[in-house]
Design a protein around this motif. Structure first.
Motif, short mmCIF file in Angstrom:
data_model
loop_
_atom_site.label_atom_id
_atom_site.label_comp_id
_atom_site.label_asym_id
_atom_site.label_seq_id
_atom_site.Cartn_x
_atom_site.Cartn_y
_atom_site.Cartn_z
N GLY A 252 0.82 -1.21 0.00
CA GLY A 252 0.00 0.00 0.00
C GLY A 252 0.85 1.25 0.00
O GLY A 252 1.98 1.26 0.51
N PHE A 253 0.31 2.32 -0.58
CA PHE A 253 0.98 3.62 -0.59
C PHE A 253 0.00 4.65 -0.05
O PHE A 253 -1.13 4.74 -0.52
N THR A 254 0.44 5.43 0.94
CA THR A 254 -0.43 6.41 1.56
C THR A 254 0.30 7.73 1.75
O THR A 254 1.53 7.79 1.77
N SER A 255 -0.50 8.79 1.92
CA SER A 255 0.06 10.11 2.20
C SER A 255 -0.07 10.47 3.67
O SER A 255 0.34 11.55 4.08
N ILE A 256 -0.66 9.59 4.45
CA ILE A 256 -0.88 9.84 5.87
C ILE A 256 -0.49 8.59 6.65
O ILE A 256 -0.74 7.47 6.21
N ASP A 257 0.10 8.76 7.82
CA ASP A 257 0.40 7.64 8.69
C ASP A 257 -0.69 7.55 9.75
O ASP A 257 -0.70 8.31 10.71
N TYR A 258 -1.61 6.61 9.56
CA TYR A 258 -2.68 6.42 10.53
C TYR A 258 -2.27 5.47 11.66
O TYR A 258 -3.03 5.24 12.59
N GLY A 259 -1.08 4.90 11.58
CA GLY A 259 -0.57 4.04 12.63
C GLY A 259 -1.14 2.63 12.55
O GLY A 259 -2.11 2.36 11.85
N GLY A 260 -0.52 1.73 13.28
CA GLY A 260 -1.02 0.37 13.38
C GLY A 260 -0.48 -0.58 12.33
O GLY A 260 -0.77 -1.77 12.36
N SER A 261 0.32 -0.08 11.40
CA SER A 261 0.86 -0.96 10.37
C SER A 261 2.14 -1.62 10.87
O SER A 261 3.03 -0.96 11.41
N LYS A 262 2.25 -2.93 10.68
CA LYS A 262 3.40 -3.68 11.17
C LYS A 262 4.67 -3.33 10.39
O LYS A 262 5.75 -3.22 10.96
N HIS A 263 4.51 -3.15 9.09
CA HIS A 263 5.66 -2.82 8.25
C HIS A 263 5.34 -1.56 7.46
O HIS A 263 4.41 -1.55 6.65
N LYS A 264 6.10 -0.51 7.68
CA LYS A 264 5.90 0.72 6.91
C LYS A 264 7.26 1.40 6.71
O LYS A 264 8.19 1.23 7.52
N LEU A 265 7.33 2.15 5.64
CA LEU A 265 8.59 2.82 5.31
C LEU A 265 8.27 4.19 4.74
O LEU A 265 7.48 4.31 3.80
N LEU A 266 8.88 5.23 5.30
CA LEU A 266 8.73 6.58 4.76
C LEU A 266 9.58 6.68 3.51
O LEU A 266 10.80 6.55 3.55
#
Length: 290
Positions: free
Chosen positions: A144-158
């Protein structure tokens, strides 16, 4: 019916003898006989007639022999295709992204990736950033690609940040904004809250909203045609030199930015093409196309 049942039918037909068929299939004779009875019960037909001279297939049994060949050929074809997908880095990537990223980031990103891995196909779902988090969590998409960090994601990268500008076709100063027509567009709640906070920190009166549009692209077009000003990310206006823009900053002088995140789940460990894509995105030079 299991694939071994079709193999039993096929081997019985070629051997015409239960003992020989059992030996060829590395089964005991009682086990093969039991499985044959199970097949006959499942189809509610008699498949073979037994005698001291061997076995003879009934018309129904001969029909199943023909189908056994078709089923086993199809199964082998499927296995070969799966093996091809693993060896050739093929398959379908399931991607979710916000409207903005689908329009301005994904096309070029997927174009470059496809040049390296032409056998891979794509399924792209466009939705709000907050929905992308839910889709990742429920394993409805792989990346997934998002413009907002809503939190709760196990794996995310800025992946990168881009500055936000107030943009107007005519020349203006920040202090002029309350008296100018503003164009509003639908956006994720957290992003809107960030921009509203900036406004409250700089002005006592509310903006003069003269137009509401459904998305960022429509807003950009209205701004370009001089119908009002709007806060727009850098990427969306990089090719327009005939507009005026002022960068937004917080009270400490730090630029207000729009962040882009990549989210993924544990499928990256199980599916080679997902790992390929995630690793590719991590090395991709986003700023080259800003």
């Amino acid at each position: 019916m299991e694939d071994r049942d079709w193999r039993i039918i096929q081997k019985l037909y070629s051997e015409k003898n239960i003992t020989k068929a059992a030996q060829a299939l590395y089964m005991s004779q009682p086990a093969l006989t039991s499985r044959l009875k199970h097949i006959e019960r499942e189809f509610d037909v008699c498949i073979v007639h037994r005698s001291t001279k061997g076995i003879k297939f009934t018309p129904e049994g001969e029909y199943l022999v023909k189908k056994a060949e078709e089923v086993l050929d199809k199964l082998n074809h499927i296995k070969n295709e799966v093996q091809y997908l693993m060896e050739e880095n093929a398959g379908t990537l399931e991607i979710g992204a916000s409207n903005y990223l689908t329009m301005y980031i994904l096309p070029r990103l997927l174009e470059v990736f496809k040049q390296k891995y032409p056998a891979i196909k794509y399924s792209v779902l466009t939705t709000w950033s907050k929905n992308v988090f839910s889709l990742i969590y429920n394993e409805k998409i792989q990346v997934g690609f998002t413009s907002i960090d809503y939190g709760g994601s196990k794996h995310k990268l800025l992946l990168y940040e881009e500055p936000i500008y107030m943009v107007y076709r005519d020349e203006f100063a920040i202090e002029n904004l309350p008296s100018l027509p503003r164009i509003e567009y639908e956006s994720d709640y957290l992003l809107k809250s960030q921009l509203d906070k900036w406004w409250r920190e700089n002005f006592k009166e509310p903006p003069q909203v003269s137009m509401h549009v459904s998305n960022l692209e429509n807003c950009k077009r209205m701004v370009i045609h001089g119908l009002g000003y709007a806060p727009l990310p850098a990427r969306i206006i990089k090719d327009y030199s005939d507009v005026h823009k002022l960068q937004l900053k917080n009270p400490d002088g730090e630029p207000i930015t729009r962040k882009t995140w990549m989210l993924y789940n544990d499928l990256v460990k199980e599916m080679p093409i997902v790992k390929l894509f995630v690793d590719f995105v991590k090395e991709y030079k986003f700023n080259e196309y800003m």
